[in-house]
Design a protein around this motif. Sequence first.
Motif, PDB file in Angstrom:
ATOM      1  N   LEU A  47     -24.347 -31.556   8.612  1.00 57.62           N
ATOM      2  CA  LEU A  47     -24.700 -32.329   8.030  1.00 57.62           C
ATOM      3  C   LEU A  47     -23.980 -33.490   8.763  1.00 57.62           C
ATOM      4  CD1 LEU A  47     -25.768 -33.776   6.116  1.00 57.62           C
ATOM      5  CD2 LEU A  47     -23.751 -33.820   4.092  1.00 57.62           C
ATOM      6  N   GLY A  48     -22.324 -32.767   9.225  1.00 54.93           N
ATOM      7  CA  GLY A  48     -21.474 -33.537  10.059  1.00 54.93           C
ATOM      8  C   GLY A  48     -22.082 -34.146  11.048  1.00 54.93           C
ATOM      9  N   ARG A  49     -22.976 -33.146  11.137  1.00 55.39           N
ATOM     10  CA  ARG A  49     -23.305 -33.161  13.057  1.00 55.39           C
ATOM     11  C   ARG A  49     -24.536 -34.233  12.075  1.00 55.39           C
ATOM     12  NH1 ARG A  49     -23.228 -27.624  15.766  1.00 55.39           N
ATOM     13  NH2 ARG A  49     -21.255 -27.222  15.798  1.00 55.39           N
ATOM     14  N   TRP A  50     -25.873 -34.224  11.971  1.00 55.73           N
ATOM     15  CA  TRP A  50     -26.867 -35.570  11.557  1.00 55.73           C
ATOM     16  C   TRP A  50     -26.313 -36.410  11.131  1.00 55.73           C
ATOM     17  CZ3 TRP A  50     -28.985 -37.269   6.925  1.00 55.73           C
ATOM     18  CH2 TRP A  50     -30.696 -37.000   7.230  1.00 55.73           C
ATOM     19  N   VAL A  51     -25.288 -36.353  10.848  1.00 57.04           N
ATOM     20  CA  VAL A  51     -25.180 -37.834  10.605  1.00 57.04           C
ATOM     21  C   VAL A  51     -24.051 -38.688  11.175  1.00 57.04           C
ATOM     22  CG1 VAL A  51     -23.063 -39.898   8.726  1.00 57.04           C
ATOM     23  CG2 VAL A  51     -24.051 -37.515   8.057  1.00 57.04           C
ATOM     24  N   LYS A  52     -23.622 -37.602  13.082  1.00 51.89           N
ATOM     25  CA  LYS A  52     -22.894 -38.668  13.680  1.00 51.89           C
ATOM     26  C   LYS A  52     -24.239 -39.165  14.488  1.00 51.89           C
ATOM     27  CE  LYS A  52     -18.640 -36.609  13.715  1.00 51.89           C
ATOM     28  NZ  LYS A  52     -17.564 -35.620  14.518  1.00 51.89           N
ATOM     29  N   GLY A  53     -25.168 -37.719  14.702  1.00 52.05           N
ATOM     30  CA  GLY A  53     -26.519 -37.832  15.039  1.00 52.05           C
ATOM     31  C   GLY A  53     -27.387 -39.266  15.071  1.00 52.05           C
ATOM     32  N   ILE A  54     -27.263 -39.595  13.672  1.00 55.88           N
ATOM     33  CA  ILE A  54     -27.687 -40.609  13.146  1.00 55.88           C
ATOM     34  C   ILE A  54     -27.506 -42.214  14.237  1.00 55.88           C
ATOM     35  CG2 ILE A  54     -28.265 -42.499  11.623  1.00 55.88           C
ATOM     36  CD1 ILE A  54     -28.737 -40.281   9.958  1.00 55.88           C
ATOM     37  N   TYR A  55     -25.717 -41.802  14.225  1.00 58.78           N
ATOM     38  CA  TYR A  55     -25.145 -43.221  14.845  1.00 58.78           C
ATOM     39  C   TYR A  55     -25.269 -42.762  16.387  1.00 58.78           C
ATOM     40  CZ  TYR A  55     -23.751 -43.933  10.057  1.00 58.78           C
ATOM     41  OH  TYR A  55     -23.766 -44.511   8.790  1.00 58.78           O
ATOM     42  N   ALA A  56     -25.703 -41.557  16.372  1.00 66.80           N
ATOM     43  CA  ALA A  56     -25.738 -41.994  18.005  1.00 66.80           C
ATOM     44  C   ALA A  56     -26.938 -42.533  18.606  1.00 66.80           C
ATOM     45  CB  ALA A  56     -25.104 -40.240  18.867  1.00 66.80           C
ATOM     46  N   ILE A  57     -28.337 -42.167  17.704  1.00 65.53           N
ATOM     47  CA  ILE A  57     -29.450 -42.063  18.473  1.00 65.53           C
ATOM     48  C   ILE A  57     -29.229 -44.372  18.649  1.00 65.53           C
ATOM     49  CG2 ILE A  57     -31.923 -42.565  17.390  1.00 65.53           C
ATOM     50  CD1 ILE A  57     -31.759 -40.252  15.970  1.00 65.53           C
ATOM     51  N   PRO A  58     -30.068 -44.046  19.904  1.00 60.19           N
ATOM     52  CA  PRO A  58     -29.815 -45.305  20.824  1.00 60.19           C
ATOM     53  C   PRO A  58     -31.107 -46.188  19.626  1.00 60.19           C
ATOM     54  CG  PRO A  58     -30.716 -44.351  22.190  1.00 60.19           C
ATOM     55  CD  PRO A  58     -30.147 -43.820  21.165  1.00 60.19           C
ATOM     56  N   THR A  59     -30.712 -47.478  19.390  1.00 57.39           N
ATOM     57  CA  THR A  59     -32.465 -48.588  18.037  1.00 57.39           C
ATOM     58  C   THR A  59     -33.000 -49.257  19.448  1.00 57.39           C
ATOM     59  OG1 THR A  59     -30.761 -50.016  17.956  1.00 57.39           O
ATOM     60  CG2 THR A  59     -31.278 -47.786  16.081  1.00 57.39           C
ATOM     61  N   ASN A  60     -34.074 -49.654  18.959  1.00 57.10           N
ATOM     62  CA  ASN A  60     -34.782 -50.578  19.669  1.00 57.10           C
ATOM     63  C   ASN A  60     -34.177 -51.774  19.046  1.00 57.10           C
ATOM     64  OD1 ASN A  60     -36.654 -48.620  21.469  1.00 57.10           O
ATOM     65  ND2 ASN A  60     -37.643 -48.300  20.290  1.00 57.10           N
ATOM     66  N   GLU A  61     -34.027 -51.535  18.133  1.00 56.00           N
ATOM     67  CA  GLU A  61     -33.576 -53.882  17.443  1.00 56.00           C
ATOM     68  C   GLU A  61     -32.019 -53.858  18.979  1.00 56.00           C
ATOM     69  OE1 GLU A  61     -32.863 -53.448  13.726  1.00 56.00           O
ATOM     70  OE2 GLU A  61     -34.694 -51.861  13.387  1.00 56.00           O
ATOM     71  N   ALA A  62     -32.308 -55.156  18.907  1.00 54.99           N
ATOM     72  CA  ALA A  62     -30.750 -55.495  19.668  1.00 54.99           C
ATOM     73  C   ALA A  62     -30.608 -56.592  19.217  1.00 54.99           C
ATOM     74  CB  ALA A  62     -31.229 -56.644  20.115  1.00 54.99           C
ATOM     75  N   PRO A  63     -29.052 -56.308  18.735  1.00 58.28           N
ATOM     76  CA  PRO A  63     -28.126 -56.536  17.806  1.00 58.28           C
ATOM     77  C   PRO A  63     -27.969 -58.140  18.391  1.00 58.28           C
ATOM     78  CG  PRO A  63     -26.202 -55.800  19.114  1.00 58.28           C
ATOM     79  CD  PRO A  63     -27.918 -54.917  20.012  1.00 58.28           C
TER      80      PRO A  63
END
Length: 76
Positions: A47-63
């Motif tokens: 689960l920890g790896r999964w959550v980290k993976g979510i935050y690690a995914i680069p989004t197309n939305e520009a901040p």
Amino acid sequence: MSNDDSDSRVVPMPRKGGGPRKCPICQKPAVHRFRPFCSQRCADIDLGRWVKGIYAIPTNEAPEAEPAAEDAEEDL
Ligand SMILES: [Zn+2]
């Protein structure tokens, strides 16, 4: 000349995925309660790896907005 072609048919082929699943974390046999993991610990690790993976995914939305910068000016 001998016809030993039938020999290969007798050999039992090990089926992949036919047996009990292994824990993807520590490769131990998975427990039904925690499947596909062997324990709650390994489930938490995954689960920890999964959550980290979510935050690690680069989004197309520009901040666009960075509120931290505005807060710094008001601090004066
Ligand atoms: Zn495990």
